[in-house]
Design an enzyme around this catalytic site. Structure first.
Site, PDB file in Angstrom:
ATOM      1  N   SER A 118       0.788  -1.240   0.000  1.00  0.00           N
ATOM      2  CA  SER A 118       0.000   0.000   0.000  1.00  0.00           C
ATOM      3  C   SER A 118       0.818   1.287   0.000  1.00  0.00           C
ATOM      4  O   SER A 118       0.228   2.367  -0.095  1.00  0.00           O
ATOM      5  CB  SER A 118      -0.969   0.010   1.177  1.00  0.00           C
ATOM      6  OG  SER A 118      -2.143  -0.698   0.840  1.00  0.00           O
TER       7      SER A 118
ATOM      8  N   LYS B 190       0.155   3.803  -2.724  1.00  0.00           N
ATOM      9  CA  LYS B 190      -0.820   4.892  -2.658  1.00  0.00           C
ATOM     10  C   LYS B 190      -0.158   6.274  -2.602  1.00  0.00           C
ATOM     11  O   LYS B 190      -0.786   7.275  -2.958  1.00  0.00           O
ATOM     12  CB  LYS B 190      -1.744   4.695  -1.461  1.00  0.00           C
ATOM     13  CG  LYS B 190      -2.675   3.482  -1.574  1.00  0.00           C
ATOM     14  CD  LYS B 190      -3.596   3.371  -0.371  1.00  0.00           C
ATOM     15  CE  LYS B 190      -4.596   2.226  -0.510  1.00  0.00           C
ATOM     16  NZ  LYS B 190      -3.976   0.898  -0.300  1.00  0.00           N
TER      17      LYS B 190
ATOM     18  N   SER C   2      -5.758   3.982   4.286  1.00  0.00           N
ATOM     19  CA  SER C   2      -5.348   3.017   3.269  1.00  0.00           C
ATOM     20  C   SER C   2      -6.570   2.496   2.518  1.00  0.00           C
ATOM     21  O   SER C   2      -6.782   1.289   2.371  1.00  0.00           O
ATOM     22  CB  SER C   2      -4.565   1.852   3.887  1.00  0.00           C
ATOM     23  OG  SER C   2      -3.819   1.186   2.886  1.00  0.00           O
TER      24      SER C   2
END
Length: 526
Positions: free
Chosen positions: A187, A190, A364
């Site tokens: 993640s 991102k 997230s």
């Protein structure tokens, strides 16, 4: 790169005091540890005034103070943008939307709060820039290596972890171990999605969902605009409301004397498959430009949850029910495409992109991440599918002059294990977001979870650098990453990225990464 120091807005003071009072019990244990840092600040010279602005509604400011732990001792400054009441607008939006946290948990401890809590003033993310410290130079690279290298050799981090630490003021790399190694980022992808989207559309951009009437046919088309935060719940929490859209649509139809319509929905904004390569997964819904409440099948607002098979059809059915309760009879909806002759009856818009980016990073949120990747493709003139989004993200980052060798973007969320990023790219992204020449990128910093306070770091750093570390987590099976910013003991703002693949134990890997970030926070390293 020389970044001017900034003073907080006077309007922030009442708000800062209220926040400091609210979190004082939480920070009591940290006060003693902050005293040396506060003492150094007391001897530091007074900052010179400078301002960094950008057009439209958003302005950013950062005060001369320490981050995190120093807040416990009362050295509290603030970062913009601020509204007229002295409250940071993005923080206000997030606080109003606590019931809409979304996203996944990234290893949140059992029993830990699922919803993010605002940090004290959200911590001045640009603290440490512009020479507020009496220390003129960055930490010594050899000293950093002595402090970090043993920690990164922890077996919990797999066979060959990679790392990069950069002085944000100058952009100079201070430490690196395989910084150009392209690894699965999870993640932390991102961060790249955030910077690309902000670069492509600007921090003030909003996503619009509308209802359009086809002339002479009494067909109402619900047109998806790619807003993943659209909600059908009674408490919209500042996000675009399907109920408000139904109110406006029913009123517009009543003005036209229309009481019965054919209802359809338009999802043609996106192209390609709706299914992520990982398949059906509770961490995100099928990708559609039209969805309500992220397609969740229960009342949950965060963490994994079963999702509806067809988010667009689900949203349209709910919209039809809302119209009926407002006196407009509607047929069962089916897919269609609004023609160029269709007249917009009503529309609702998301909060600005800056708020979407902050929510995506803090929680997230995979649904927002994939939506912003496709919006980046659309803004770049590319096809709004996985491949087009990946090309668009790469193109935007390349235009910003970022190091892309070895990188590969297969999605916007980091759930695809074929994604590849390097520690060097992650620290370059964070440094670029702090560049005064790119204030539109600042939400990529302000949205980072705050250790011990917000989002995916809420339950981490409780005995370490709570409030001092801001970082995006990344977690997949066998993958643990952490990338963010920290102010060291000498008041220098550092960007860091730690990436570990083939990790044998996720909990132990998390702890090892947190120890490395805490060491940076506690480091004078000279």
């Amino acid at each position: 790169m020389v970044v001017p120091e900034l003073r907080p807005w006077r309007a922030a003071r009442p708000h800062v005091v209220r926040i400091a009072d609210a979190v004082r019990p939480r920070l009591a244990r940290a006060a003693a540890a902050a005293k040396p840092r506060v003492a150094r600040l007391a001897r530091a010279r007074k900052p010179q005034v400078a301002r960094v602005t950008r057009p439209k509604t958003w302005q950013y400011a950062a005060g001369a103070a320490t981050a995190g732990l120093a807040l416990a001792a009362g050295v509290v400054t603030a970062t913009g943008p601020w509204d007229s009441s002295g409250q940071r607008t993005a923080e206000r939006d997030r606080a109003a939307a606590l019931g809409r946290a979304g996203g996944t948990d990234h290893g949140r401890a059992p029993g830990a709060p699922a919803q993010p809590r605002p940090a004290p003033s959200a911590g001045p993310v640009l603290t440490g820039l512009g020479g507020i410290s009496t220390v003129k130079s960055a930490p010594d690279g050899k000293a950093l290596a002595q402090a970090l290298t043993p920690l990164l050799k922890d077996p919990a981090l797999g066979t060959r972890p990679a790392a990069s630490v950069v002085d944000v003021t100058t952009g100079k790399r201070l430490y690196g171990t395989d910084p150009d190694a392209a690894l699965t980022p999870a993640s932390t992808t991102k961060i790249a999605t955030a910077v690309a989207a902000l670069s492509a559309m600007g921090a003030d951009h909003r996503l619009t969902t509308r209802a359009a009437l086809e002339p002479d046919t009494k067909e109402v088309v619900l047109v998806g605009g790619g807003d993943p935060t659209l909600t059908a719940r009674e408490a919209a929490g500042g996000w675009a409301s399907l109920r408000v859209l139904a109110d406006k649509t029913a009123a517009a139809l009543a003005q036209r004397g229309v009481r019965e319509v054919t209802l359809s929905y338009d999802t043609t904004l996106y192209a390609g498959t709706e299914m992520h390569p990982i398949g059906v997964n509770p961490n995100l819904a099928p990708l559609s430009p039209l969805m309500a409440d992220e397609g969740r099948t229960n009342d949950s607002t965060s963490g994994p949850a079963d999702r509806v098979e067809d988010p667009a059809a689900d949203a349209a059915h709910r919209f039809g029910d809302l119209l009926k309760s407002r006196g407009i009879k509607a047929t069962a909806p089916g897919p269609s495409k609004a023609t160029t002759r269709a007249k917009t009856l009503a529309a609702v818009s998301s909060p600005p992109l800056s708020a979407l980016v902050e929510r995506m990073l803090t929680d997230s949120d995979n649904d927002i991440a994939e939506a912003l990747a496709r919006q980046t493709a659309l803004a770049s003139g590319d096809r709004a599918d996985f491949a087009g989004a990946g090309r668009a993200i790469s193109a935007r980052l390349r235009k910003l002059g970022l190091p892309l060798d070895g990188s590969s973007f297969k999605d916007g969320s980091g759930l695809d294990r074929a994604d590849r990023l390097t520690p060097a790219l992650l620290t370059a992204l964070l440094t670029k977001a702090a560049d005064p020449a790119h204030p539109e990128l600042r939400p990529a910093l302000t949205g980072l979870p705050v250790a011990g306070f917000t989002g995916t770091l809420t339950s981490r750093y409780t005995d370490g650098a709570a409030g001092a570390v801001r970082a995006k987590t990344g977690t997949l099976t066998g993958v643990n990453t952490l990338a963010g910013t920290v102010v060291d003991q000498d008041g220098r703002l550092l960007a860091f990225a730690f990436m570990a693949n083939n990790t044998p134990n996720p909990s132990e890997a998390q702890k090892a990464l947190d120890r490395a970030a805490t060491t940076l926070s506690n480091c004078g390293c000279r």
